[in-house]
Design an enzyme around this catalytic site. Sequence first.
Site, PDB file in Angstrom:
ATOM      1  CG  ASP A 142      33.654  43.331  55.425  1.00  0.00           C
ATOM      2  OD1 ASP A 142      33.895  43.887  54.337  1.00  0.00           O
ATOM      3  OD2 ASP A 142      34.548  42.906  56.185  1.00  0.00           O
ATOM      4  NE  ARG A 172      41.417  35.672  46.839  1.00  0.00           N
ATOM      5  CZ  ARG A 172      41.197  36.787  47.532  1.00  0.00           C
ATOM      6  NH1 ARG A 172      40.058  36.967  48.178  1.00  0.00           N
ATOM      7  NH2 ARG A 172      42.111  37.756  47.593  1.00  0.00           N
ATOM      8  CE1 TYR A 226      42.719  46.049  50.793  1.00  0.00           C
ATOM      9  CE2 TYR A 226      42.614  47.931  52.269  1.00  0.00           C
ATOM     10  CZ  TYR A 226      42.574  46.559  52.065  1.00  0.00           C
ATOM     11  OH  TYR A 226      42.349  45.712  53.134  1.00  0.00           O
ATOM     12  CE  LYS A 227      39.606  43.524  49.949  1.00  0.00           C
ATOM     13  NZ  LYS A 227      40.923  42.841  49.931  1.00  0.00           N
ATOM     14  CG  PHE A 234      39.376  38.768  55.921  1.00  0.00           C
ATOM     15  CD1 PHE A 234      40.089  38.192  54.888  1.00  0.00           C
ATOM     16  CD2 PHE A 234      40.028  39.628  56.785  1.00  0.00           C
ATOM     17  CE1 PHE A 234      41.442  38.469  54.717  1.00  0.00           C
ATOM     18  CE2 PHE A 234      41.379  39.915  56.621  1.00  0.00           C
ATOM     19  CZ  PHE A 234      42.093  39.333  55.588  1.00  0.00           C
TER      20      PHE A 234
END
Length: 403
Positions: free
Chosen positions: A204, A378, A229-230, A135
């Site tokens: 990560d 996605r 938050y995922k 990312f």
Amino acid sequence: MSELISLAGELDAGDALARVRDRFVLDDVVYLDGNSLGALPAGVPARVADVVARQWGELRIRSWEESGWWTAPERIGDRIAPLVGAAAGQVVVGDSTSVNVFKALVAAVRMARGDAEGDSRGAARDEILVDATTFPTDGYLAESAARLTGCTLRPLAPADVPGALGPRTAAVLLNHVDYRTGRLHDLPGLTAAVHAAGGYAVWDLCHSAGALPVGLDEHGVDLAVGCTYKYLNGGPGSPAYLYVRRGLQDRFDSPLPGWNSHAEPFGMRPEYAPAPGAVRGRVGTPDILSMLALEAALEVWDGVGIEAVRAKSLALTDFFLRCVEEYVPEGRVESLTPAAHAERGSQVALRCDDAGDVMKRLVARGVVGDFRAPDVLRFGFTPLYTGFAEVERAARVLGETLG
């Protein structure tokens, strides 16, 4: 079509995690974007209302002690720990993923240099390796950490990392799951390779924690960071977390020392003395409102094992790929997600020429995934609330949209 619809019904009927769906606020939209923002756990609104109205509104500053605000970063860290395979006392919640990546990476270089000072061979640890497909923010932070520490930065594909390791390697920053393709990287093997070279591994976990077993303690990971938050459903911008392996905690030298990580935070001393344990990963005043919302959100995990979540995740993604093959016109999409279970996270990425427009049309028809430039659709599968009938519907609508 009828065969797949029937099969979806059978799979839902046998789903041991189906009962957990009621712990979330959901509607008739097929929500396959939990890899960007998890759905709202049903218990969060009342908890947040209590934090605002009673803890802040009535108790005010007394809540730092009486409501447990002060110890929230470690307490919630211990709640996350089992989900990433860590014993208590090694995870602290706070700050953003980006800030924690920076802390971990600079601290890893400092520890590697401390090792080198005691090495009679005079080994120089002046190189940081970073996942070239990471990312973007992780790449930016790695570049900044390299400049700050005087290291050379080497971006590499994760598969090429073992061959690039050597006596100059200080730290390696890797993603457990690739955010674009959903590819699961070999955390045990790569961590072992980094250790064999004398470096420190920083992982990560943003796209793996809460979707599959991580095994931080089991595999000897040094440092790890992740968002909440995922797949952990903590809410937009909920605080991230930092894992510091117990054996390294007394050497963890954060580049962001703050009063909250001081051994005597209310002593107001001019000299910094780090607190013992993972607490030294704290920096400033905790963001209490979002942190306590996260604590309430984590209650959806009560009685849920991460192994069961992984089994359902693989079943969901297998079924989706089967439905896509059946419903989508040949040649219209290409799966970027590995077929092998050992290499797959909890998302499916499909390459599609007009992906941005296609996703807008899917959303308009009640199927929510997301788009990553230039050509990737996605779909993230959150086993706690995603059902097989929803998966079949999503693939069917995709096929109709592309047909």
